[in-house]
Enzyme design. Structure first.
Site, mmCIF file in Angstrom:
data_model
loop_
_atom_site.group_PDB
_atom_site.id
_atom_site.type_symbol
_atom_site.label_atom_id
_atom_site.label_comp_id
_atom_site.label_asym_id
_atom_site.label_seq_id
_atom_site.Cartn_x
_atom_site.Cartn_y
_atom_site.Cartn_z
ATOM 1 N N LEU A 187 0.818 -1.375 0.106
ATOM 2 C CA LEU A 187 0.091 -0.014 0.109
ATOM 3 C C LEU A 187 0.796 1.286 0.062
ATOM 4 O O LEU A 187 0.453 2.401 -0.425
ATOM 5 C CB LEU A 187 -0.936 0.070 1.083
ATOM 6 C CG LEU A 187 -2.195 -0.703 1.094
ATOM 7 C CD1 LEU A 187 -2.858 -0.748 2.514
ATOM 8 C CD2 LEU A 187 -3.038 -0.255 0.021
ATOM 9 N N GLY A 188 2.027 1.080 0.533
ATOM 10 C CA GLY A 188 2.955 2.444 0.595
ATOM 11 C C GLY A 188 4.030 2.101 1.825
ATOM 12 O O GLY A 188 4.057 1.115 2.177
ATOM 13 N N GLY A 210 6.952 4.599 4.562
ATOM 14 C CA GLY A 210 7.372 5.769 5.032
ATOM 15 C C GLY A 210 8.867 5.470 5.394
ATOM 16 O O GLY A 210 9.483 4.590 4.688
ATOM 17 N N ARG A 226 6.801 -0.257 5.953
ATOM 18 C CA ARG A 226 6.079 -0.231 4.541
ATOM 19 C C ARG A 226 4.769 -0.936 5.151
ATOM 20 O O ARG A 226 4.716 -1.756 6.096
ATOM 21 C CB ARG A 226 7.164 -1.654 3.878
ATOM 22 C CG ARG A 226 6.467 -1.652 2.544
ATOM 23 C CD ARG A 226 6.979 -3.052 1.914
ATOM 24 N NE ARG A 226 6.186 -4.212 2.596
ATOM 25 C CZ ARG A 226 6.306 -5.540 2.230
ATOM 26 N NH1 ARG A 226 6.995 -5.766 1.081
ATOM 27 N NH2 ARG A 226 5.730 -6.319 2.729
ATOM 28 N N LYS A 235 1.319 -2.756 8.854
ATOM 29 C CA LYS A 235 2.580 -2.006 8.932
ATOM 30 C C LYS A 235 3.695 -2.769 9.531
ATOM 31 O O LYS A 235 3.885 -3.305 10.368
ATOM 32 C CB LYS A 235 2.376 -0.618 9.856
ATOM 33 C CG LYS A 235 3.551 0.113 10.076
ATOM 34 C CD LYS A 235 3.213 1.243 10.755
ATOM 35 C CE LYS A 235 4.284 2.302 10.990
ATOM 36 N NZ LYS A 235 3.955 3.370 11.818
ATOM 37 N N ASP A 249 1.859 15.169 14.609
ATOM 38 C CA ASP A 249 2.347 14.984 13.066
ATOM 39 C C ASP A 249 1.227 14.993 12.173
ATOM 40 O O ASP A 249 0.909 14.268 11.192
ATOM 41 C CB ASP A 249 3.241 13.470 13.006
ATOM 42 C CG ASP A 249 3.928 13.552 11.454
ATOM 43 O OD1 ASP A 249 4.191 14.862 11.099
ATOM 44 O OD2 ASP A 249 4.285 12.370 10.955
ATOM 45 N N LYS A 280 -0.944 16.167 8.906
ATOM 46 C CA LYS A 280 -0.556 16.468 7.796
ATOM 47 C C LYS A 280 -1.397 15.715 6.819
ATOM 48 O O LYS A 280 -1.911 14.671 7.117
ATOM 49 C CB LYS A 280 0.967 16.398 7.372
ATOM 50 C CG LYS A 280 1.507 14.964 7.433
ATOM 51 C CD LYS A 280 2.978 14.771 7.238
ATOM 52 C CE LYS A 280 3.778 13.526 7.406
ATOM 53 N NZ LYS A 280 5.169 13.174 7.262
ATOM 54 N N ASN A 325 -1.066 11.865 6.617
ATOM 55 C CA ASN A 325 -1.288 10.990 7.511
ATOM 56 C C ASN A 325 -2.935 10.931 8.021
ATOM 57 O O ASN A 325 -3.476 10.464 8.959
ATOM 58 C CB ASN A 325 -0.705 11.671 8.890
ATOM 59 C CG ASN A 325 0.592 11.044 8.926
ATOM 60 O OD1 ASN A 325 1.353 10.435 8.119
ATOM 61 N ND2 ASN A 325 1.469 11.829 9.801
ATOM 62 N N ASP A 344 -1.306 6.820 11.445
ATOM 63 C CA ASP A 344 0.265 7.105 11.820
ATOM 64 C C ASP A 344 0.358 7.813 12.983
ATOM 65 O O ASP A 344 0.639 8.966 13.223
ATOM 66 C CB ASP A 344 1.029 7.863 10.525
ATOM 67 C CG ASP A 344 2.432 7.674 10.562
ATOM 68 O OD1 ASP A 344 2.976 7.101 11.745
ATOM 69 O OD2 ASP A 344 3.233 8.169 10.007
ATOM 70 N N THR A 368 6.977 17.212 11.081
ATOM 71 C CA THR A 368 7.211 17.432 9.590
ATOM 72 C C THR A 368 7.721 18.968 9.273
ATOM 73 O O THR A 368 6.809 19.769 9.687
ATOM 74 C CB THR A 368 6.225 16.819 8.717
ATOM 75 O OG1 THR A 368 5.900 15.582 8.876
ATOM 76 C CG2 THR A 368 6.725 17.195 7.136
#
Length: 719
Positions: free
Chosen positions: A383-384, A386, A390, A406, A523, A525, A528, A541, A560
């Site tokens: 899926l993605g 950071g 993963r 995750k 965090d 943003k 997230n 997250d 961030t």
């Protein structure tokens, strides 16, 4: 997770024709633990000389963190700096270096240095540094790769300031000057006056405990209260199954406060997880300093119905379930040597309480697979990812329900385990319709795993990229032309205000829930905030989240760049005020497609953070913003935390009552009875193909040494 459930690669539209926002990685100061003042000098270096201290202070005056300190603290820091000789041609900083090689700021004492940046595979000189010049300032804030190479053009000398030294004195002096914040953070002592807290501080004794030493043992009669000054500790309770970990304590956490009130057996044991420094307050000293009257008043208040009820609710909200061992079988496809797909089974250990809750979702009469203590998962597409993780789709064999898994490399997060343990504990106990929920956690030899809600609708960055557009608008803010005579100019516009209102209001409800449970997020943003298949959002997250009880402050720099609050940057302590600041930045980004502190455009995070802390740096608002939207953003981006919207006496109600939210049915939103104004577009198949290709190219086999694996096993034994 960073952008863990969405594309980790920047969208072409985000950086191309719309000139939009790239996806940004979160950061934390991290680094080496257990180091403070009076650090050992590196080989081949000498202490800075007293006759040079005034000049060094003058050179450092423009350094962000140094400038805001008092003169006494500045002098203590300069006294800890050292000289390093650099021969002609020697590289002092190498572009791309991280870790210990990216933790120092340099001030040129003698000689000359050239600054080189690699452009189109060619090292180009971009700057020169002579006597008095500073470089490497961003290293004082957090650990990130060096952005340039610096080499000596002649025999030179540089003064060196280490990040740990600066952070040590910033924090310790803050505690010395405002030490009562420790005692103020203890609910038991919150009613004391400032004078009483200062008097108690003078009665505190400092004790040092070696790693693995027992500070207190369950069942012993206690007469002392402890506040952690440095290091980490683990709280255990004895059960029929043996010792059970119930908490992980860090700097400024406290334990044993009940011993100030009465003789009673300790309810738990506390063991030092690292070398531990505690401030200890004994009951006889407490009574001697403040008298029996205070003790009797505190005892009466602790027995009152409201306090008992609040304590019970807090324990129910945060209590960690028992950790009973269970096996997890993770099945994943791998390419074989002959190019065919082969199934690989990874065995991991998890917790029975979480596995059992998954079993409870099985349909009546459905056959249970394998042992009742075994969870079988089949891994699907990526899926993605950071900076350290993963995320992939996994399907539970019995129920066929899919989740987001995750995966974090132990060796990548071993230097900041507190973030991992906080995320594990917080998401396990989080139960809110607009927050990601955790269903299981487990580990194998190399990795830690957390299993969450599956969110296939992307994230708010995906929505922003899809909704943002370039418009033409008359610019009447500058020049002599006004009204219809003003020229039309192209400008980027983010999403519609009504769409942003739906998302922001949902996040307000999520923050309200977290703050009521003493959790700060830290965090906020677009990357997230994830979107489910219906179009509702969930805050995800929680890697930088932290439990922070009312009245406490925390000091870790994390977040961030561009989204961090001023009080986070200056490292003198902050609380949930940073979340309301983050909400203001997020709202600005959603409405404009740009960050509020990035114009004039800059890629230098230090420039952005200087703007954030500078009271005189104005935020520019595009002309298409409604007056109410502009007012809400400006009140959330108030640099003084106590004057910020959401930090007043009525808390979150100040935000809810703002005119920008007029007409919004908060109760209907909370019940998910408001129809989402935007349905996710079904482009997940294409995005998944892109992510799978990227992940295959980046996949690397573990290369940790046996010593590194042993350290990881020890640090994460209780995960």
């Amino acid at each position: 997770m960073g952008n863990a459930q969405s594309n980790g690669v920047e969208r072409e539209a985000a950086t191309g024709r719309h000139g939009g926002l790239p996806r940004l990685q979160a950061i934390t100061e991290g680094g080496r633990r257990g180091r403070g003042g009076q650090a050992k000098l590196p080989p081949g270096t000498t202490k800075s000389l007293p006759e040079d201290w005034p000049y060094i202070e003058e050179c450092l005056d423009n350094v962000l963190l140094f400038h805001q300190l008092d003169k006494g603290t500045q002098r203590k820091i300069v006294q800890e700096m050292y000289e390093r000789k650099v021969t002609a041609g020697e590289i002092l900083i190498k572009e791309g270096d991280t870790g210990a090689a990216a933790s120092e700021l340099f001030v040129v004492k003698d000689g000359e240095f050239e600054v080189l940046e690699r452009r189109h595979n060619v090292n180009m000189r971009v700057n020169m540094k002579q006597r008095g010049n500073c470089f490497g300032e961003v290293a004082l804030l957090y650990n990130c790769p060096r952005s340039a190479t610096v080499a000596a053009t002649q025999d030179s000398v540089a003064w060196v300031l280490d990040r740990d030294i600066l952070r040590y004195y910033v924090r310790e002096v803050t505690v010395e000057n405002e030490g009562e914040v420790f005692l103020n953070s203890v609910p038991l002592l919150a009613s004391l006056s400032r004078e009483d807290r200062v008097r108690l501080l003078q009665a505190l004794e400092e004790k040092v405990y070696d790693r693995d030493a027992w500070v207190i043992r369950q069942g012993e009669t206690g007469d002392a209260f402890f506040i952690i000054k440095q290091g980490e500790a683990v709280v255990y309770q004895e059960t029929e199954q043996g010792l059970r970990k119930v908490n992980h304590l860090f700097k400024a956490d406290f334990f044993g406060e009940r011993s100030l009130l009465r003789d009673e057996p300790r309810g738990a044991s506390v063991q030092a997880a690292t070398q531990l420094v505690c401030l200890v307050l004994k009951r006889d000293k407490f009574t001697e300093v403040l008298g029996k009257r205070h003790l009797e008043e505190i005892m009466a208040r602790e027995k009152s119905a409201p306090v008992v009820t609040t304590r019970l609710m807090r324990l129910q909200a945060k209590g960690m379930p028992p950790h009973m061992p269970a096996e997890v079988l993770l099945k994943r496809k791998r390419k074989g040597k002959n190019g065919t797909d082969a199934w690989e089974v990874v065995r991991a250990r998890g917790h029975l309480d979480e596995v059992h809750s998954l079993r409870a979702t099985s349909s009546p009469g459905e056959k249970q697979s394998n042992d009742a203590n075994t969870l079988v998962l089949t891994e699907g597409p990526v899926l993605g990812g950071g900076a350290f993780s993963r995320v992939s789709i996994v399907t539970e064999e019995t129920t066929k329900r899919s989740y987001a898994l995750k995966r974090m490399r132990k060796s990548a997060v071993v230097q900041c385990p507190e973030h991992v343990f906080c995320e594990q504990a917080i998401t396990r106990n989080t139960a809110h319709m607009f927050c990601i929920r955790q269903y299981a956690s487990f580990q194998d030899k190399y990795h830690l795993y957390l299993m969450f809600d599956l969110m296939l609708g992307g994230d708010l960055m995906d929505v922003l990229v899809a909704e943002a557009k370039v418009i033409k608008r008359r610019d009447s803010q500058g020049g002599w032309k006004r009204g219809c005579f003003a020229p039309k100019v192209k400008m980027l516009k983010g999403m519609d205000e009504n769409l942003a209102k739906f998302y922001i209001a949902s996040i307000v409800l999520a923050l309200e829930y977290l703050h009521e449970n003493d959790i700060i997020y830290r965090d906020l943003k677009p990357e997230n905030v994830f979107i489910d298949q219906q179009g509702f959002v969930k805050l995800g997250d929680f890697g930088f989240s932290k439990v922070l009880e009312h009245g406490k402050r925390t000091y870790t720099f994390c977040g961030t760049p561009g989204y961090v609050a001023p009080e986070n940057i200056v490292a003198q302590g902050y609380n949930n005020s940073v979340d309301w600041w983050g909400l203001g930045v997020l709202l600005y980004v959603l409405l404009t497609g740009r960050q509020p502190f990035s114009s004039p455009k800059t890629d230098d995070p230090m420039v952005v953070m200087r703007r954030i802390v500078n009271d005189n740096w104005p935020i520019k608002y595009p002309p298409y913003l409604s007056p109410n939207a502009k007012d809400l953003v400006s009140r959330l981006l108030e640099r003084k935390p106590l004057r910020r919207l959401g930090m007043g006496p009525s808390g979150v109600e100040e935000v809810r009552r703002h005119k920008w939210f007029d007409g919004l049915d908060w109760d209907a939103l909370h019940a998910r009875k408001l129809a989402p104004p935007r349905k996710p577009k079904d482009d997940s198949a294409k995005r998944l193909r892109e992510l799978v290709d990227t992940e295959r190219k980046q996949r690397k086999e573990p290369k940790e040494s046996s010593e590194e694996l042993q350290e990881c096993e020890m640090v994460f034994a209780a995960f």
